[in-house]
Design an enzyme around this catalytic site. Structure first.
Site, PDB file in Angstrom:
ATOM      1  N   LYS A   1      -1.189   4.923   4.671  1.00  0.00           N
ATOM      2  CA  LYS A   1      -1.974   4.032   5.267  1.00  0.00           C
ATOM      3  C   LYS A   1      -1.667   3.910   6.718  1.00  0.00           C
ATOM      4  O   LYS A   1      -0.421   3.752   6.987  1.00  0.00           O
ATOM      5  CB  LYS A   1      -1.878   2.815   4.614  1.00  0.00           C
ATOM      6  CG  LYS A   1      -2.949   1.597   5.238  1.00  0.00           C
ATOM      7  CD  LYS A   1      -3.036   0.596   4.243  1.00  0.00           C
ATOM      8  CE  LYS A   1      -3.987  -0.476   4.796  1.00  0.00           C
ATOM      9  NZ  LYS A   1      -5.464   0.106   4.945  1.00  0.00           N
TER      10      LYS A   1
ATOM     11  N   HIS B   1       0.781  -1.168   0.052  1.00  0.00           N
ATOM     12  CA  HIS B   1       0.026   0.167  -0.139  1.00  0.00           C
ATOM     13  C   HIS B   1       0.905   1.192   0.073  1.00  0.00           C
ATOM     14  O   HIS B   1       2.182   1.219   0.233  1.00  0.00           O
ATOM     15  CB  HIS B   1      -0.792  -0.079   1.438  1.00  0.00           C
ATOM     16  CG  HIS B   1      -2.232  -0.933   1.015  1.00  0.00           C
ATOM     17  ND1 HIS B   1      -2.119  -2.369   1.407  1.00  0.00           N
ATOM     18  CD2 HIS B   1      -3.359  -0.600   0.684  1.00  0.00           C
ATOM     19  CE1 HIS B   1      -3.237  -2.785   1.176  1.00  0.00           C
ATOM     20  NE2 HIS B   1      -4.101  -1.843   0.967  1.00  0.00           N
TER      21      HIS B   1
END
Ligand code: NDP
Ligand SMILES: O=C(O)C1=N[C@H](C(=O)O)C[C@H](O)C1
Length: 247
Positions: A137, A133
């Site tokens: 995040k 990711h």
């Protein structure tokens, strides 16, 4: 028109949902709220369904408040545990006309990959998950990876399979987090959005299932699908977009 309010509307996902709701032919934006705003502004008089994309630490309280306001909720925020789900079910018992839908992932590629992974699970001795990711995040591993691990573990259990072979004697953390017996590895890298690989192994062979969300637009058809189904199962919590797909 379906009247949709968005909570977390200034965030990366919330802002994308606001645009999607404004641009879809059958939805219109009711309220767009974010941190610090009063959720009691959202009522059944102005809203048919709320889409909630905030942070794991806030989502449960938001959902409970919205259920108590009497509005259906579609949730994309991560961090859901059995204990948190039980709290929502408890709240719904007093609001049997309201429904809550939670999806760890709204992207069709990822939902399909998870479904295929659950099907493949019983045929392979080894399996590990790698999720990758963007570095903004806040949670690791991803909600999707946790959900995928649980689905694979359930399929292995149903098939009567034992533990995954692993002779690691020393581990400084390199083997990742073990979720339901499955090793899950999290990568955070500038340039990435949301990506997941499930690696299956047998003697002499490997299967890799990979889903890539390159852009947040990938989540919008799934969000709108859930919005259109909102209220269908009053008094219940439904988890997973697969419930609305013909799989
Ligand atoms: N299910 C799916 O398909 C997907 C799920 N996600 C998940 O969605 C969540 C949001 O992700 P993302 O949009 O990238 O995160 P962001 O941090 O960009 O957005 C979160 C927003 O929520 C706001 N917020 C924080 N607390 C509250 C609160 N109590 N009430 C209302 N708003 C609040 C934040 O405000 P502030 O910054 O001021 O704190 C921010 O604007 C994460 O859990 C992520 O993992 C993400 C992509 C897809
Ligand atoms: O934070 C994100 O970006 C994402 N979060 C969700 C998760 O944790 O699974 C869904 C998707 O992976 C994007």
């Amino acid at each position: 028109m379906i009247r949709v309010s968005v909570v977390g509307a200034k965030g990366r996902m919330g802002a994308t949902v606001v645009d999607a709701v404004k641009n879809a032919p059958d939805t219109e934006l009711a309220k767009a709220l974010d941190a610090g705003d009063d959720l009691t502004q959202i009522t059944p008089e102005n809203t048919d369904v709320v889409v909630e994309f905030t942070v794991p630490a806030a989502s449960l309280d938001n959902v409970l408040a919205l259920v108590n306001q009497g509005v259906n909720v579609v949730v994309g925020t991560t961090g859901w545990t059995d204990e948190k789900l039980a709290r929502v079910k408890e709240a719904l018992a007093s609001h049997p006309d309201v429904s809550v839908f939670i999806a760890p992932n709204f992207a069709i590629s990822t939902v399909l990959a998870e479904n295929f992974a659950a099907q493949a699970a019983k045929y392979f001795e080894s399996v590990e998950i790698v999720e990758m990711h963007h570095p903004n995040k806040v949670d690791a591993p991803s909600g999707t990876a946790i959900h995928t691990a649980h689905a694979i573990a359930a399929a292995r259990k149903d098939a009567g399979m034992g533990p995954i072979p692993d002779n690691t004697q020393t581990d400084g953390g390199s083997r990742g987090q073990v979720v339901d017996g499955i090793h899950v590895h999290a990568v955070r890298l500038r340039g990435l959005n949301a990506h997941e690989e499930v690696l299956f192994g047998n003697p002499g062979e490997q299967l890799v299932l990979r889903a890539d969300s390159f852009d947040r637009s990938s989540f919008m058809p799934g969000v709108l699908l859930a919005v259109r189904h909102a209220g269908e199962n009053p008094g219940t919590v439904t988890v997973g977009l697969d419930n609305y797909l013909d799989l």
